[in-house]
Structure formats: structure tokens, C-alpha cells
Design a protein around this motif. Structure first.
Motif, PDB file in Angstrom:
ATOM      1  N   GLN A 262     -11.306  23.186 -16.049  1.00 44.73           N
ATOM      2  CA  GLN A 262      -9.931  22.717 -15.896  1.00 44.73           C
ATOM      3  C   GLN A 262      -9.208  22.623 -17.236  1.00 44.73           C
ATOM      4  O   GLN A 262      -7.979  22.610 -17.283  1.00 44.73           O
ATOM      5  N   LYS A 263      -9.945  22.540 -18.338  1.00 40.60           N
ATOM      6  CA  LYS A 263      -9.366  22.439 -19.670  1.00 40.60           C
ATOM      7  C   LYS A 263      -9.078  23.811 -20.282  1.00 40.60           C
ATOM      8  O   LYS A 263      -8.670  23.902 -21.436  1.00 40.60           O
ATOM      9  N   GLY A 264      -9.299  24.853 -19.532  1.00 40.10           N
ATOM     10  CA  GLY A 264      -9.025  26.191 -20.032  1.00 40.10           C
ATOM     11  C   GLY A 264     -10.227  26.945 -20.558  1.00 40.10           C
ATOM     12  O   GLY A 264     -10.109  28.103 -20.978  1.00 40.10           O
ATOM     13  N   PHE A 265     -11.412  26.313 -20.552  1.00 39.54           N
ATOM     14  CA  PHE A 265     -12.621  26.989 -20.997  1.00 39.54           C
ATOM     15  C   PHE A 265     -13.077  27.997 -19.936  1.00 39.54           C
ATOM     16  O   PHE A 265     -12.888  27.788 -18.736  1.00 39.54           O
ATOM     17  N   LYS A 266     -13.672  29.069 -20.408  1.00 41.41           N
ATOM     18  CA  LYS A 266     -14.204  30.092 -19.504  1.00 41.41           C
ATOM     19  C   LYS A 266     -15.700  30.258 -19.733  1.00 41.41           C
ATOM     20  O   LYS A 266     -16.174  30.200 -20.873  1.00 41.41           O
ATOM     21  N   TYR A 267     -16.411  30.478 -18.649  1.00 39.23           N
ATOM     22  CA  TYR A 267     -17.855  30.714 -18.744  1.00 39.23           C
ATOM     23  C   TYR A 267     -18.107  32.040 -19.467  1.00 39.23           C
ATOM     24  O   TYR A 267     -17.475  33.052 -19.168  1.00 39.23           O
ATOM     25  N   HIS A 268     -19.009  32.030 -20.423  1.00 44.04           N
ATOM     26  CA  HIS A 268     -19.339  33.244 -21.177  1.00 44.04           C
ATOM     27  C   HIS A 268     -20.739  33.737 -20.853  1.00 44.04           C
ATOM     28  O   HIS A 268     -20.936  34.867 -20.441  1.00 44.04           O
ATOM     29  N   HIS A 269     -21.743  32.881 -21.050  1.00 39.08           N
ATOM     30  CA  HIS A 269     -23.117  33.263 -20.700  1.00 39.08           C
ATOM     31  C   HIS A 269     -24.006  32.025 -20.749  1.00 39.08           C
ATOM     32  O   HIS A 269     -23.580  30.955 -21.186  1.00 39.08           O
ATOM     33  N   ALA A 270     -25.225  32.180 -20.303  1.00 38.85           N
ATOM     34  CA  ALA A 270     -26.197  31.090 -20.321  1.00 38.85           C
ATOM     35  C   ALA A 270     -27.535  31.594 -20.846  1.00 38.85           C
ATOM     36  O   ALA A 270     -27.946  32.727 -20.576  1.00 38.85           O
ATOM     37  N   GLU A 271     -28.189  30.759 -21.617  1.00 37.21           N
ATOM     38  CA  GLU A 271     -29.553  31.002 -22.060  1.00 37.21           C
ATOM     39  C   GLU A 271     -30.417  29.853 -21.552  1.00 37.21           C
ATOM     40  O   GLU A 271     -29.924  28.927 -20.896  1.00 37.21           O
ATOM     41  N   GLU A 272     -31.698  29.909 -21.868  1.00 44.08           N
ATOM     42  CA  GLU A 272     -32.616  28.887 -21.350  1.00 44.08           C
ATOM     43  C   GLU A 272     -32.230  27.487 -21.804  1.00 44.08           C
ATOM     44  O   GLU A 272     -32.385  26.516 -21.064  1.00 44.08           O
ATOM     45  N   ALA A 273     -31.698  27.364 -23.030  1.00 44.15           N
ATOM     46  CA  ALA A 273     -31.437  26.042 -23.597  1.00 44.15           C
ATOM     47  C   ALA A 273     -29.959  25.643 -23.602  1.00 44.15           C
ATOM     48  O   ALA A 273     -29.631  24.533 -24.015  1.00 44.15           O
ATOM     49  N   TYR A 274     -29.053  26.527 -23.166  1.00 46.16           N
ATOM     50  CA  TYR A 274     -27.648  26.158 -23.222  1.00 46.16           C
ATOM     51  C   TYR A 274     -26.801  27.030 -22.294  1.00 46.16           C
ATOM     52  O   TYR A 274     -27.237  28.088 -21.839  1.00 46.16           O
ATOM     53  N   VAL A 275     -25.578  26.554 -22.043  1.00 51.35           N
ATOM     54  CA  VAL A 275     -24.544  27.316 -21.346  1.00 51.35           C
ATOM     55  C   VAL A 275     -23.368  27.440 -22.310  1.00 51.35           C
ATOM     56  O   VAL A 275     -22.938  26.445 -22.900  1.00 51.35           O
ATOM     57  N   MET A 276     -22.856  28.652 -22.505  1.00 55.56           N
ATOM     58  CA  MET A 276     -21.765  28.897 -23.446  1.00 55.56           C
ATOM     59  C   MET A 276     -20.433  29.019 -22.712  1.00 55.56           C
ATOM     60  O   MET A 276     -20.274  29.854 -21.806  1.00 55.56           O
TER      61      MET A 276
END
Length: 208
Positions: free
Chosen positions: A2-16
Motif C-alpha cells: 500500500q506504500k508503493g513498494f513492489k515485490y522484487h524477489h525472495a531468497e531463503e533468508a529474506y523478501v526483497m
């Protein structure tokens, strides 16, 4: 989101998540679009090629003998990845000679594009010890017998790869060797693969 961020990718330890601040279209590069695989063409002095049967494979390839293959790990070189995969699957130690050819395909595993490098490797040992978690069997097979398999003869890509390998063994073809270079662009070492030509003293083309 809702703040304007977009999903980019995910790894085992994080979501970008990303947020493009300047006006205009977002110019951030997309997530990695390719996976990189290697195959080891290991040829010995008895005109034999190192081959494996995978434990888990498509039923269409059941019983077929193929080159050892696998995926490059993060921050791993193509040439060292090929050496590692062969050693892990068969127990055979090798050294890299050159990249014979590579294939570029799209929409494969996880809908990613795929780069697959065929590497010629020189065997440094002969005794096979398979990785039983992945490999059903491995052996040194006469090259002529390997090439005559339906897996090779009935597939235009595999057949072409073997034709290239034959020309390389006959010294009518020269692949790409790896050369360490450093660029002022990023100040880091990298490997530049190129054909140095048959007349150069730096060439591996005359090494059988």
C-alpha cells in the motif's frame, strides 16, 4: 504494498521489496532471469568418454548414458563448476580445457531461461566412485558406442554437440578458454572466455 513498494524477489533468508523514487518508469533491473548449467565432456587416452545414468530422470531417458551435468553455484566459475560436478557425480578428478559450446533456451525450470555450457575436461584419475544419491551408474564408455545411442542420434541438439566434440578431438575446432582479467569498470577479477586461435602459443587447441 500500500506504500508503493513492489515485490522484487525472495531468497531463503529474506523478501526483497523495491520503491522507485525518481519520477518516470522504474529502471531497477528485474530479478535474475537465467540459471546456468554445465556438462563435462571427459575423454581419456583409451578413446572412452565418462558417462552416467541418473537415478531420477524422465522415463524417456531411462537406461540412457549421458555426460555428467549440473548447475553452477552462486559465485562459482563455469570451469570450476564443471570440474566440481564431474567429481561429485563420478569421483573422477579433472582439469578444465575449454568450453566446447553452449546452449541458450527459455521457459524451462521455474519458467527461467537456461544457459548450458559443454566443457571439455582432461581426466586426472580413472577410478569411478558414484554419488549414490543422484547417480544410478557411471562408467568409461567407448566414444563410438556413446555416440550411437538413440539419445544422441535422435536428438538434433545432442547430435550436433557430439559432432562438435568429434571435430575438437580431431583438432579441427577450437573452443573457448578462460582467462582471468580485471576491469576498471568494477575493479574485480572475472573470467573472459575466448578463442585465442590455433597459431597462438596460448592455445589449448593442440592439447588432446
Amino acid at each position: 504494498m500500500q506504500k508503493g513498494f513492489k515485490y522484487h524477489h525472495a531468497e531463503e533468508a529474506y523478501v526483497m521489496l523495491t520503491y522507485w523514487l525518481p519520477e518516470g518508469p522504474c529502471l531497477l533491473p528485474a530479478n535474475a532471469s537465467h540459471q546456468v548449467g554445465v556438462g563435462g565432456f571427459v575423454f581419456n587416452d583409451q578413446n572412452q568418454v565418462l558417462v552416467v545414468q541418473e537415478k531420477y530422470c524422465d522415463s524417456a531417458f531411462s537406461g540412457a548414458w549421458k555426460l555428467p551435468t549440473g548447475f553452477i553455484q552462486e559465485s562459482e566459475e563455469i570451469f570450476s563448476g564443471a570440474v566440481r560436478e564431474v567429481q561429485e557425480e563420478t569421483g573422477i578428478d579433472t582439469e578444465f580445457v575449454e568450453v566446447i559450446a553452449f546452449r541458450h533456451a527459455h521457459h524451462l525450470a521455474f519458467e527461467k531461461s537456461d544457459l548450458f555450457f559443454i566443457c571439455m575436461l582432461r581426466p586426472l584419475s580413472q577410478e569411478i566412485k558414484i554419488d549414490e544419491t543422484e547417480i544410478q551408474a557411471a562408467k568409461w564408455m567407448p566414444f563410438s558406442e556413446f555416440v550411437e545411442q538413440p539419445l544422441i542420434q535422435d536428438d538434433s541438439m545432442f547430435k550436433k554437440i557430439m559432432e562438435i566434440c568429434i571435430q575438437r578431438l580431431r583438432k579441427n575446432y577450437c573452443g573457448l578458454t578462460a582467462h582471468p582479467v580485471i576491469s576498471k569498470f568494477d575493479g574485480r577479477w572475472s573470467s573472459l572466455y575466448y578463442n585465442v586461435g590455433t597459431n597462438s602459443q596460448d592455445s589449448n587447441c593442440h592439447v588432446s
